[in-house]
Design an enzyme around this catalytic site. Structure first.
Site, PDB file in Angstrom:
ATOM      1  N   ASN A   1       4.057  -5.465   5.734  1.00 28.71           N
ATOM      2  CA  ASN A   1       2.940  -6.262   6.241  1.00 28.71           C
ATOM      3  C   ASN A   1       3.409  -7.566   6.897  1.00 28.71           C
ATOM      4  OD1 ASN A   1       0.620  -4.593   5.472  1.00 28.71           O
ATOM      5  ND2 ASN A   1       1.303  -4.982   3.388  1.00 28.71           N
TER       6      ASN A   1
ATOM      7  N   SER B   1       0.812  -1.225   0.000  1.00 25.28           N
ATOM      8  CA  SER B   1       0.000   0.000   0.000  1.00 25.28           C
ATOM      9  C   SER B   1       0.838   1.264   0.000  1.00 25.28           C
ATOM     10  CB  SER B   1      -0.943  -0.001   1.202  1.00 25.28           C
ATOM     11  OG  SER B   1      -0.216  -0.126   2.420  1.00 25.28           O
TER      12      SER B   1
ATOM     13  N   GLY C   1      -1.906  -4.165   1.149  1.00 25.86           N
ATOM     14  CA  GLY C   1      -1.929  -5.364   1.981  1.00 25.86           C
ATOM     15  C   GLY C   1      -0.999  -6.469   1.525  1.00 25.86           C
TER      16      GLY C   1
ATOM     17  N   ASP D   1      -4.179   7.051  10.012  1.00 21.33           N
ATOM     18  CA  ASP D   1      -3.781   5.725  10.493  1.00 21.33           C
ATOM     19  C   ASP D   1      -2.344   5.686  10.996  1.00 21.33           C
ATOM     20  OD1 ASP D   1      -2.258   5.796   8.165  1.00 21.33           O
ATOM     21  OD2 ASP D   1      -3.430   4.275   7.126  1.00 21.33           O
TER      22      ASP D   1
ATOM     23  N   HIS E   1       0.328   5.451   6.589  1.00 25.59           N
ATOM     24  CA  HIS E   1       0.451   5.794   5.172  1.00 25.59           C
ATOM     25  C   HIS E   1       0.681   7.292   4.982  1.00 25.59           C
ATOM     26  CE1 HIS E   1      -1.858   1.976   5.200  1.00 25.59           C
ATOM     27  NE2 HIS E   1      -1.054   1.708   4.183  1.00 25.59           N
TER      28      HIS E   1
END
Length: 242
Positions: free
Chosen positions: A136, A70, A107, A217, A220
């Site tokens: 991830n 991402s 992801g 979040d 990002h």
């Protein structure tokens, strides 16, 4: 006085020159020469024809394939705002024989990248592969050996296809423990050394300590931070485009 000739072309050409003797007829005479040349089957020499074809033939475009997660897929942003798209725009300006294909997926893990890379290599036939994966894995606590093996599989596949590789590393937060976070970072450095790769140790290095550079979040980057990521990666990528 005009030369004498019995050839079909010679007679026609001599007549054309006599016709053109008057200044007022020069333009018309030129037109007749063109017509006569066509009627008599005259053609450009083969070498000249080859040069003309070469001049109009499209140049071969080489591809940079980006395999990321991402962070490279412009999560939460318009696609054109991400660092990969910004890099593609720069490449179009300064390296017109190149293009960038962004095969990043939000992801994505190193296992996912390893399972996809063969197909992407066949589809795009890249000259350069950028690998930006692993975040991830770390967030899920994947064993370091597995993550490294997956990355190495991708590196081997890319090199086996004749592509040069740029490896972009990631860092993990300290709450995962010192052994894991240090081992995680060491994976990238060790692979870069072993395979003699172009290497960016930490994608987010220019913005890691700037909370304002991240979305809500806290993972990002925002759109305004993307040019900094592009500029951070560029010195390692640009030499691969020679």
């Amino acid at each position: 006085m005009f030369f004498k000739t019995t050839s079909r072309f010679g007679r026609a050409f001599a007549a054309t020159i006599r016709y053109a003797a008057s200044p007022r007829r020069v333009q018309c005479a030129i037109g007749w020469v063109v017509v006569l040349s066509s009627l008599l089957g005259l053609a450009l020499p083969a070498a000249a024809q080859g040069s003309a074809k070469a001049a109009t033939a499209p140049a071969t475009t080489r591809t940079v394939l980006v395999m990321g997660d991402s962070l490279s897929a412009a999560h939460g942003l318009a696609a054109a705002e991400g660092w990969v798209a910004l890099t593609a725009a720069r490449v179009a300006k300064v390296r017109p024989g190149w293009k960038i294909v962004n095969a990043s997926i939000g992801g994505e893990t190193t296992a996912g990248g390893a399972s996809r890379i063969e197909g992407e290599l066949r589809r795009h036939r890249p000259a350069v592969v950028v690998i930006e994966l692993g975040a991830n894995d770390g967030l899920r606590g994947l064993p370091l050996a597995q993550s490294r093996a997956n990355l190495e599989r991708m590196i081997d596949a890319a090199k086996g296809a004749g592509a040069r590789v740029l490896l972009i590393g990631m860092r993990m937060p300290p709450n995962l423990g010192r052994a894991y976070t240090e081992g995680f970072a060491d994976n990238y450095a060790a692979l870069a050394r072993a395979h003699e790769l172009a290497f960016v140790p930490f994608l987010l290095e220019p913005i890691a300590l700037d909370r304002g550079a991240f979305q809500d979040d806290n993972l990002h980057p925002v759109a305004a931070a993307q040019p900094r990521l592009r500029d951070h990666v560029w010195p390692a990528l640009e030499p691969l485009l020679d």
